[in-house]
Write an enzyme that holds these catalytic residues in place. Structure first.
Site, PDB file in Angstrom:
ATOM      1  N   HIS A   1       0.852  -1.191   0.000  1.00 30.88           N
ATOM      2  CA  HIS A   1       0.000   0.000   0.000  1.00 30.88           C
ATOM      3  C   HIS A   1       0.883   1.236   0.000  1.00 30.88           C
ATOM      4  O   HIS A   1       1.354   1.683   1.046  1.00 30.88           O
ATOM      5  CB  HIS A   1      -0.924  -0.021   1.225  1.00 30.88           C
ATOM      6  CG  HIS A   1      -1.636   1.275   1.471  1.00 30.88           C
ATOM      7  ND1 HIS A   1      -1.964   1.734   2.738  1.00 30.88           N
ATOM      8  CD2 HIS A   1      -2.087   2.220   0.616  1.00 30.88           C
ATOM      9  CE1 HIS A   1      -2.566   2.902   2.648  1.00 30.88           C
ATOM     10  NE2 HIS A   1      -2.648   3.223   1.370  1.00 30.88           N
TER      11      HIS A   1
ATOM     12  N   HIS B   1       1.266   5.068  -2.351  1.00 31.58           N
ATOM     13  CA  HIS B   1       0.760   5.918  -3.427  1.00 31.58           C
ATOM     14  C   HIS B   1       1.917   6.421  -4.280  1.00 31.58           C
ATOM     15  O   HIS B   1       2.926   6.910  -3.764  1.00 31.58           O
ATOM     16  CB  HIS B   1      -0.033   7.089  -2.846  1.00 31.58           C
ATOM     17  CG  HIS B   1      -1.231   6.658  -2.064  1.00 31.58           C
ATOM     18  ND1 HIS B   1      -2.427   6.328  -2.657  1.00 31.58           N
ATOM     19  CD2 HIS B   1      -1.418   6.473  -0.730  1.00 31.58           C
ATOM     20  CE1 HIS B   1      -3.301   5.979  -1.728  1.00 31.58           C
ATOM     21  NE2 HIS B   1      -2.707   6.052  -0.553  1.00 31.58           N
TER      22      HIS B   1
ATOM     23  N   LEU C   1      -2.974  19.118   1.255  1.00 27.99           N
ATOM     24  CA  LEU C   1      -2.143  20.253   0.841  1.00 27.99           C
ATOM     25  C   LEU C   1      -0.657  19.926   0.937  1.00 27.99           C
ATOM     26  O   LEU C   1       0.164  20.608   0.304  1.00 27.99           O
ATOM     27  CB  LEU C   1      -2.466  21.479   1.702  1.00 27.99           C
ATOM     28  CG  LEU C   1      -3.894  22.041   1.577  1.00 27.99           C
ATOM     29  CD1 LEU C   1      -4.086  23.204   2.538  1.00 27.99           C
ATOM     30  CD2 LEU C   1      -4.187  22.471   0.142  1.00 27.99           C
ATOM     31  N   LYS C   2      -0.304  18.896   1.696  1.00 25.03           N
ATOM     32  CA  LYS C   2       1.102  18.525   1.843  1.00 25.03           C
ATOM     33  C   LYS C   2       1.683  17.945   0.552  1.00 25.03           C
ATOM     34  O   LYS C   2       2.896  17.783   0.443  1.00 25.03           O
ATOM     35  CB  LYS C   2       1.258  17.503   2.975  1.00 25.03           C
ATOM     36  CG  LYS C   2       0.968  18.071   4.365  1.00 25.03           C
ATOM     37  CD  LYS C   2       2.012  19.092   4.789  1.00 25.03           C
ATOM     38  CE  LYS C   2       1.738  19.611   6.189  1.00 25.03           C
ATOM     39  NZ  LYS C   2       2.755  20.604   6.624  1.00 25.03           N
TER      40      LYS C   2
ATOM     41  N   HIS D   1      -9.217   1.507   0.256  1.00 26.80           N
ATOM     42  CA  HIS D   1      -8.976   2.100   1.569  1.00 26.80           C
ATOM     43  C   HIS D   1     -10.259   1.935   2.378  1.00 26.80           C
ATOM     44  O   HIS D   1     -11.342   2.302   1.918  1.00 26.80           O
ATOM     45  CB  HIS D   1      -8.643   3.581   1.439  1.00 26.80           C
ATOM     46  CG  HIS D   1      -7.220   3.848   1.059  1.00 26.80           C
ATOM     47  ND1 HIS D   1      -6.638   3.284  -0.048  1.00 26.80           N
ATOM     48  CD2 HIS D   1      -6.259   4.621   1.635  1.00 26.80           C
ATOM     49  CE1 HIS D   1      -5.380   3.696  -0.137  1.00 26.80           C
ATOM     50  NE2 HIS D   1      -5.122   4.503   0.871  1.00 26.80           N
TER      51      HIS D   1
ATOM     52  N   HIS E   1      -5.518  -0.104   5.808  1.00 22.56           N
ATOM     53  CA  HIS E   1      -5.728   0.524   7.118  1.00 22.56           C
ATOM     54  C   HIS E   1      -6.528  -0.398   8.037  1.00 22.56           C
ATOM     55  O   HIS E   1      -5.954  -1.142   8.796  1.00 22.56           O
ATOM     56  CB  HIS E   1      -6.394   1.897   6.989  1.00 22.56           C
ATOM     57  CG  HIS E   1      -5.547   2.899   6.281  1.00 22.56           C
ATOM     58  ND1 HIS E   1      -4.333   3.314   6.766  1.00 22.56           N
ATOM     59  CD2 HIS E   1      -5.724   3.563   5.098  1.00 22.56           C
ATOM     60  CE1 HIS E   1      -3.795   4.190   5.938  1.00 22.56           C
ATOM     61  NE2 HIS E   1      -4.610   4.353   4.913  1.00 22.56           N
TER      62      HIS E   1
ATOM     63  N   PRO F   1       5.363   7.647   1.669  1.00 25.31           N
ATOM     64  CA  PRO F   1       6.727   7.935   2.149  1.00 25.31           C
ATOM     65  C   PRO F   1       7.077   9.416   2.107  1.00 25.31           C
ATOM     66  O   PRO F   1       7.838   9.896   2.954  1.00 25.31           O
ATOM     67  CB  PRO F   1       7.605   7.127   1.179  1.00 25.31           C
ATOM     68  CG  PRO F   1       6.722   6.029   0.689  1.00 25.31           C
ATOM     69  CD  PRO F   1       5.347   6.620   0.620  1.00 25.31           C
TER      70      PRO F   1
ATOM     71  N   GLN G   1       5.293  11.918   2.895  1.00 24.60           N
ATOM     72  CA  GLN G   1       4.770  12.622   4.065  1.00 24.60           C
ATOM     73  C   GLN G   1       5.231  12.029   5.399  1.00 24.60           C
ATOM     74  O   GLN G   1       5.245  12.727   6.410  1.00 24.60           O
ATOM     75  CB  GLN G   1       3.238  12.627   4.041  1.00 24.60           C
ATOM     76  CG  GLN G   1       2.626  13.694   3.168  1.00 24.60           C
ATOM     77  CD  GLN G   1       2.720  13.367   1.697  1.00 24.60           C
ATOM     78  OE1 GLN G   1       2.628  12.203   1.318  1.00 24.60           O
ATOM     79  NE2 GLN G   1       2.908  14.371   0.854  1.00 24.60           N
TER      80      GLN G   1
END
EC number: 3.5.4.6
Length: 831
Positions: free
Chosen positions: A319, A321, A393-394, A587, A609, A666, A668
């Site tokens: 998992h 992105h 936004l990150k 998810h 999750h 990764p 974030q």
């Protein structure tokens, strides 16, 4: 000893028990008088507490005497009614294996595991002097068997078992129809050809050549059309379409919501929740006992394995992105390199002209020297906790969407070249590490039909193929955004944009040759977005997609069904053509409503999750029984929804749920260039995981992944249990398989024809009991006139061993006698 502990020693009886209508207030008096004298205002189905305890004292005598007659020190020994635990009984448990639909299920207890069971120290069942279980056969000898509870609760337990079994049957139906089972995918066949075929760690540069890919044409007259329910149906030919007879049966949305309602009702049922909670607690306690007794044996086994340790066993990041595949330091170094080497390259169209990379940074009043990790500001710190909007936004470097468009998008003015180069650098890192694999999620939004061709061209033209990488397609649930922007009019347009190109390329791959080649490396679909968004019920009955034209987003269950239904139709057609099929791995359970988990249980192969399962013990127990994959990301949850120390990952792992560790984002959450190792390292430190635990998690990740079966066999061994490749001791695998087999057998046993005496046989046993004791009152019987004595007398009387006599017969005898007494009293009153 409390009542529940005593109950655990009393086998249950599959017979009807009729609740009493009077309350016994004086257990020492004559019971016929008590029943008649009891006040009607105190109607209750239960005995007086002291009286019931005295009844059960008979059973305690039976257990004690049975142990002292045949064993030592009061320990129960083998009896005709409790068969000894043996490997032969273990082999009889193969019939429960069909209940599993998860990956790597197959035969739970093969010959290798059976031969190792004798070395597992689990002193739950004492056997003579050794006081150690040699092996465990089935629910009859399982110390956690709920059959040993009070017969008073047998009817309620039977209903719970039936409810669990029905829920599992519903899931198996949806998984079977959608071809998401273990061996349903053609890529798991030995004849499947992997192209380009390159082993991990080898240089794969230049191995891929699009001209070498075979592109088949139209094979038959099969056609596809979207029906009025918003599902693409496949027809054998035009005549079948006119007649309205599709080739494949797809569960309707009505059937789906009926099944979903039953599952939700079962999960909220009080007794079912209590039962599931107790079983999960038992599994966790059993794990703790196993570890206390076998920890050092596991360590010794792993030390005997040459070359293998945690670092060089295969592990898959199931998992992650794609837009966040690199950590901050890697992205910063890449941006600085581009700004230094090609500052005059035109990268974006703004304000009616193309801007170079240098002009973009000049407009931001930044230089290469100014850039730092803090300037990028892409790490999810405390300000993102329960703020999914801030987290999104990150993804914007320095908070600027234009930099995200330039460096982290596949569809931009430079055709995603920068992101392709960054992706290749990460692929190189994976190749260097050799033992790490990844399944990257890449987006298809459903805004238009050209998205698939653009994405496939980006993959093929940039030769983004690696033996360490497979792809999943994530579909963001953003219909409301598209509707407000005027991009789509109805939800049906989103469904059509996502799935119609896939049906086209399945019918004739020559229409989208690059897409056909790309899909060979795609393993499934994911559904992503903020689960914590409120879902308003605006309709009493949900409309079909062509009528969903309001600005509100459809609920999670609605989204998931239409992804499942269209994927099911697509899979059926692709398998006929010999193409690879897909699975649904959304998810789910990260935040929001726990009802999402019920939808995923029915429709999906696995989830990401799943932390909300901790709040729904019934669903958590179902997840365990069916070994549904859960890719957990504690570091991600720690930044967004749940503190690390409160994460249920360790609890799931102890109880035996099919969990693995993954990185999620990764960019974030990670600080190192090996984010997956970082995820394992943090978990090992916080949860005190052993090397065997981490190797088991790595093995789970491989089994959960969508890599071809021939690769899994190369990594884990032919039966996925080779300690020389997994570094997981056979004793650990035997324990897991043994426990799961017993739990499944426990459920299945109660939906099969009962082997216990019928009601008529029970009546005869009770009358014989009363006759042989010389009284209808078990309390006045001789202390040695217990169930064992009755059984022996009956054996002498008719030459048969009556194994149906059991601890607890005295209670049932008393209940039946009272029922007869009350019936006769009622008849006398009527007369």
């Amino acid at each position: 000893m409390n009542m529940e502990q005593e109950d655990d020693q009393v086998p249950a009886v599959a017979a009807e028990t009729v609740p009493l209508k009077r309350y016994v207030t004086n257990p020492g008096a004559n019971r016929d008088e008590e029943v008649a004298a009891a006040p009607s205002s105190q109607d209750t189905p239960y005995f007086d507490y002291a009286y019931e305890r005295s009844l059960r004292h008979q059973d305690a005598k039976f257990l004690a005497m049975n142990g002292t007659q045949n064993g030592r020190d009061g320990l129960p020994s083998k009896s005709p009614r409790r068969p000894s635990v043996s490997a032969s009984t273990v082999r009889n448990s193969d019939d429960v294996n069909h209940s599993k639909a998860g990956p790597g299920s197959g035969k739970l207890l093969n010959d290798t595991l059976q031969s190792k069971i004798s070395s597992i120290h689990m002193p739950h069942v004492q056997q003579g002097d050794n006081a150690v279980v040699s092996s465990v056969g089935g629910p009859e000898t399982d110390p956690g068997n709920m059959e040993t509870t009070d017969p008073l609760f047998s009817d309620e337990l039977a209903e719970i078992y039936l409810s669990i079994h029905k829920c599992m049957d519903m899931r198996h139906k949806y998984i079977r129809v959608s071809l998401q089972g273990e061996l349903d995918n053609p890529i798991d066949d030995d004849s499947w050809i992997i192209y380009p075929d390159c082993k991990e760690g080898e240089d794969d540069t230049g191995l891929f050549n699009f001209a070498d890919c075979k592109i088949p044409g139209i094979e038959n007259e099969m056609e596809y059309h979207m029906d009025h329910q918003g599902i693409f149906q496949v027809y054998e030919n035009d005549s079948a379409y006119i007649a309205g007879t599709p080739s494949f049966h797809i569960p309707t949305i009505r059937d789906y919501y009926i099944d979903l309602e039953f599952l939700l009702s079962a999960s909220s049922d009080g007794p079912s929740k209590s039962f599931s909670f107790r079983r999960l607690q038992y599994l966790e306690g059993r794990w703790n006992m196993y570890m206390l007794l076998n920890e050092y044996q596991e360590l010794a086994d792993t030390k005997k394995v040459p070359h293998r340790d945690f670092y060089n066993v295969r592990k898959v990041d199931t998992h992650v992105h794609h837009s966040a595949l690199a950590n901050q330091k890697h992205l910063l170094r890449f941006i600085k390199a581009k700004l230094r080497k090609c500052p005059n390259e035109k990268v974006i169209w703004r304000d009616g002209k193309f801007l170079t990379l240098q002009e973009v940074f000049d407009s931001l009043k930044l230089t290469s020297y100014d850039l730092s990790i803090d300037t990028l500001d892409m790490h999810a710190h405390t300000d993102t906790f329960h703020r999914f909007d801030k987290f999104n936004l990150k993804y914007n470097p320095i908070g600027e969407s234009r930099l995200r468009t330039i460096f982290l998008k596949t569809d931009n003015d430079i055709n995603g070249r920068y992101l392709a180069e960054l992706t290749k650098e990460v692929f190189t890192d994976l190749r260097t590490q050799k033992y790490q694999m990844a399944e990257y999620r890449i987006s298809i939004y459903g805004r238009n039909r050209e998205e698939w061709d653009k994405l496939a061209a980006w993959i093929i033209d940039n030769e983004l193929f690696s033996p360490n990488v497979r792809w999943l397609i994530q579909v963001p649930r953003l219909y409301d955004v598209y509707k407000k922007s005027g991009i789509v009019e109805t939800f049906e347009e989103v469904v059509r944009n996502v799935f119609e190109p896939l049906f086209e390329v399945t019918k004739d791959p020559r229409t989208h040759p690059k897409l056909h080649v790309f899909l060979q490396r795609v393993i499934g679909f994911d559904s992503v977005d903020d689960e914590s968004k409120p879902e308003r019920r605006t309709f009493r009955k949900f409309p079909y997609p062509k009528h969903w034209d309001i600005n509100l987003n459809p609920p999670y269950s609605y989204w998931l069904y239409y992804m499942y239904a269209n994927m099911t139709s697509l899979n059926s057609w692709r398998k006929i053509r010999g193409f690879n099929t897909f699975v649904l791995r959304p998810h789910c359970g990260e935040a929001g409503d726990t009802d999402h988990l019920a939808s995923a249980f029915l429709l999906s192969h696995g989830i990401n999750h799943g932390i909300l399962l901790r709040k729904v013990p019934f669903l958590q127990y179902l997840w365990y029984l069916d070994q549904i994959p859960i890719a957990m990301s504690p570091l991600s949850n720690n930044a967004l929804f749940l503190a690390y120390d409160k994460n249920p990952f360790l609890t799931y792992f102890k109880r035996g749920l099919n969990v693995s560790l993954s990185t999620d984002d990764p960019l974030q959450f990670a600080f190192t260039r090996e984010p997956l190792i970082e995820e394992y390292a943090v978990a090992a430190q916080i949860y005190k995981l052993s090397a065997v635990d981490m190797c088991e998690l790595a093995r789970n990740s491989v089994l959960q992944s969508g890599f071809e079966r021939q690769l899994k066999e190369r990594w884990l061994g032919v039966d996925f249990q080779d300690i020389d490749r997994t570094n997981v001791p056979i004793i650990r695998l035997a324990y897991r398989a043994l426990t799961l087999t017993q739990e499944i057998a426990l459920v299945n046993k109660h939906v099969q024809p009962s082997k216990h005496p019928s009601n008529h046989d029970l009546e005869e046993l009770i009358h014989k009991y009363d006759a042989m004791t010389g009284t209808s009152d078990p309390l006045s019987a001789s202390p040695r006139t217990n169930d064992a004595t009755i059984s022996s007398r009956l054996s002498l009387h008719d030459g048969h061993d009556h194994g149906a006599f059991f601890p607890g017969l005295s209670v049932i005898s008393e209940r039946r006698r009272r029922k007869d007494s009350m019936a006769s009293s009622s008849q006398d009153l009527k007369d």
